[in-house]
Design a protein around this motif. Structure first.
Motif, short mmCIF file in Angstrom:
data_model
loop_
_atom_site.label_atom_id
_atom_site.label_comp_id
_atom_site.label_asym_id
_atom_site.label_seq_id
_atom_site.Cartn_x
_atom_site.Cartn_y
_atom_site.Cartn_z
N PHE A 187 -9.43 -9.65 -0.21
CA PHE A 187 -8.82 -9.23 1.05
C PHE A 187 -7.96 -10.32 1.69
O PHE A 187 -6.83 -10.07 2.10
CB PHE A 187 -9.92 -8.79 2.02
N ALA A 188 -8.50 -11.52 1.80
CA ALA A 188 -7.81 -12.59 2.54
C ALA A 188 -6.43 -12.90 1.95
O ALA A 188 -5.48 -13.17 2.69
CB ALA A 188 -8.67 -13.85 2.56
N GLU A 189 -6.31 -12.86 0.63
CA GLU A 189 -5.03 -13.17 0.00
C GLU A 189 -4.13 -11.94 -0.10
O GLU A 189 -2.92 -12.04 0.07
CB GLU A 189 -5.27 -13.75 -1.39
N GLN A 190 -4.73 -10.80 -0.40
CA GLN A 190 -3.93 -9.60 -0.59
C GLN A 190 -3.40 -9.04 0.73
O GLN A 190 -2.26 -8.57 0.80
CB GLN A 190 -4.77 -8.51 -1.28
N PHE A 191 -4.23 -9.09 1.77
CA PHE A 191 -3.85 -8.47 3.04
C PHE A 191 -4.12 -9.43 4.21
O PHE A 191 -4.93 -9.14 5.09
CB PHE A 191 -4.64 -7.17 3.25
N PRO A 192 -3.44 -10.57 4.25
CA PRO A 192 -3.70 -11.55 5.32
C PRO A 192 -3.34 -11.06 6.71
O PRO A 192 -3.81 -11.60 7.70
CB PRO A 192 -2.82 -12.74 4.90
N TYR A 193 -2.51 -10.03 6.78
CA TYR A 193 -2.07 -9.50 8.06
C TYR A 193 -3.05 -8.50 8.67
O TYR A 193 -2.94 -8.13 9.84
CB TYR A 193 -0.72 -8.79 7.89
N ASP B 71 -2.83 -1.22 9.75
CA ASP B 71 -2.18 -2.49 10.05
C ASP B 71 -0.89 -2.67 9.24
O ASP B 71 0.03 -3.36 9.68
CB ASP B 71 -3.13 -3.65 9.78
N THR B 72 -0.83 -2.05 8.07
CA THR B 72 0.40 -2.10 7.28
C THR B 72 1.53 -1.40 8.03
O THR B 72 2.66 -1.91 8.10
CB THR B 72 0.18 -1.42 5.91
N TYR B 73 1.23 -0.26 8.59
CA TYR B 73 2.24 0.47 9.36
C TYR B 73 2.55 -0.23 10.69
O TYR B 73 3.71 -0.29 11.11
CB TYR B 73 1.76 1.90 9.65
N ASP B 74 1.53 -0.76 11.33
CA ASP B 74 1.69 -1.31 12.68
C ASP B 74 2.28 -2.72 12.71
O ASP B 74 3.07 -3.04 13.60
CB ASP B 74 0.33 -1.34 13.39
N ALA B 75 1.85 -3.55 11.76
CA ALA B 75 2.11 -4.98 11.94
C ALA B 75 2.71 -5.70 10.74
O ALA B 75 2.91 -6.91 10.79
CB ALA B 75 0.79 -5.68 12.32
N TYR B 76 3.00 -4.99 9.67
CA TYR B 76 3.44 -5.71 8.48
C TYR B 76 4.74 -5.16 7.88
O TYR B 76 5.74 -5.87 7.78
CB TYR B 76 2.33 -5.68 7.43
#
Length: 225
Positions: A7-13, A53-58
């Motif tokens: 998770f930490a590396e794949q989706f840091p956002y 979070d992908t839609y909102d912030a990345y």
């Protein structure tokens, strides 16, 4: 599963809400016999947080167009990953892996007919997230009616209700799922309450952060709450 996801590396956002999501599922079904359902629902909520979070912030709007189309057109199938831009392929792959696990669970339990409802809710949620991205990209501020119509979906209450029901071991009639996906009033009402409550909390947090940052950036200046 969580460590393998990296998770930490794949989706840091994205927000790491694994423990929070697990406690959430305990509120859905606390009985011991639903341990497997709790495990699967925790995975669903965790991955959906990443999608949110992908839609909102990345992701940018241009990245979200093929991403949403892949989900909506292929229903979280690996065959569509080629159409997803490289930056969002890990996210799409995580979603595909999740639904592969769900499908395998349903096959083992001879409940494969429930898979279509789980995919339906994911498609509906992705379309609602994308609608918000469209509004932002166009600089459009929706009226309250349009906002709430979409926001009752993005609050995920309907998704949680339908998918959590599908994970239960009991024999559940098709009519029950059809009733759920047609958004009965009780689901609309709970979604509305959840959304308004979340927006109030979000507004209070945003206001507090604004005051904190303003006091540091502009010491001595009075700010309006």
């Amino acid at each position: 599963w969580w460590k393998d996801l990296n998770f930490a590396e794949q989706f840091p956002y994205a927000r790491d809400r694994l423990v929070e999501c697990h406690f959430y599922t305990v509120g859905i079904y606390f009985e011991p016999q639903y341990s497997r359902a709790r495990e699967m629902m925790t995975k669903v909520l965790t991955i959906y947080t990443v999608i949110d979070d992908t839609y909102d912030a990345y992701a940018t709007y241009d990245e979200l167009v093929p991403f949403t189309d892949a989900i909506d057109r292929c229903g979280c199938d690996i065959s569509a990953i080629g159409s997803v831009l490289r930056s969002l392929r890990p996210t799409y792959q995580a979603l595909v892996d999740l639904y592969t696990q769900i499908e395998e669970k349903f096959i083992r339990e001879d409940k494969l007919d429930r898979l279509c409802y789980a995919k339906y809710e994911m498609k509906k949620l992705a379309r609602a997230f994308f609608k918000e991205a469209e509004w932002l990209n166009a600089g459009y501020i929706p009226n309250c009616e349009d906002y709430m119509k979409n926001a009752t979906v993005t609050t995920t209450c309907m998704m949680v209700a339908t998918i959590s029901l599908s994970f239960m071991e009991e024999s559940i009639a098709k009519e029950a799922f059809e009733w759920m996906i047609n958004e009965p009033l009780i689901l609309k009402a709970s979604s509305t309450i959840n959304r308004l409550k979340g927006d109030c909390i979000g507004h209070n947090v945003s206001t507090t952060l604004y005051l904190i940052f303003s006091s540091h950036l502009f010491p001595g200046r009075r700010t309006l709450a």
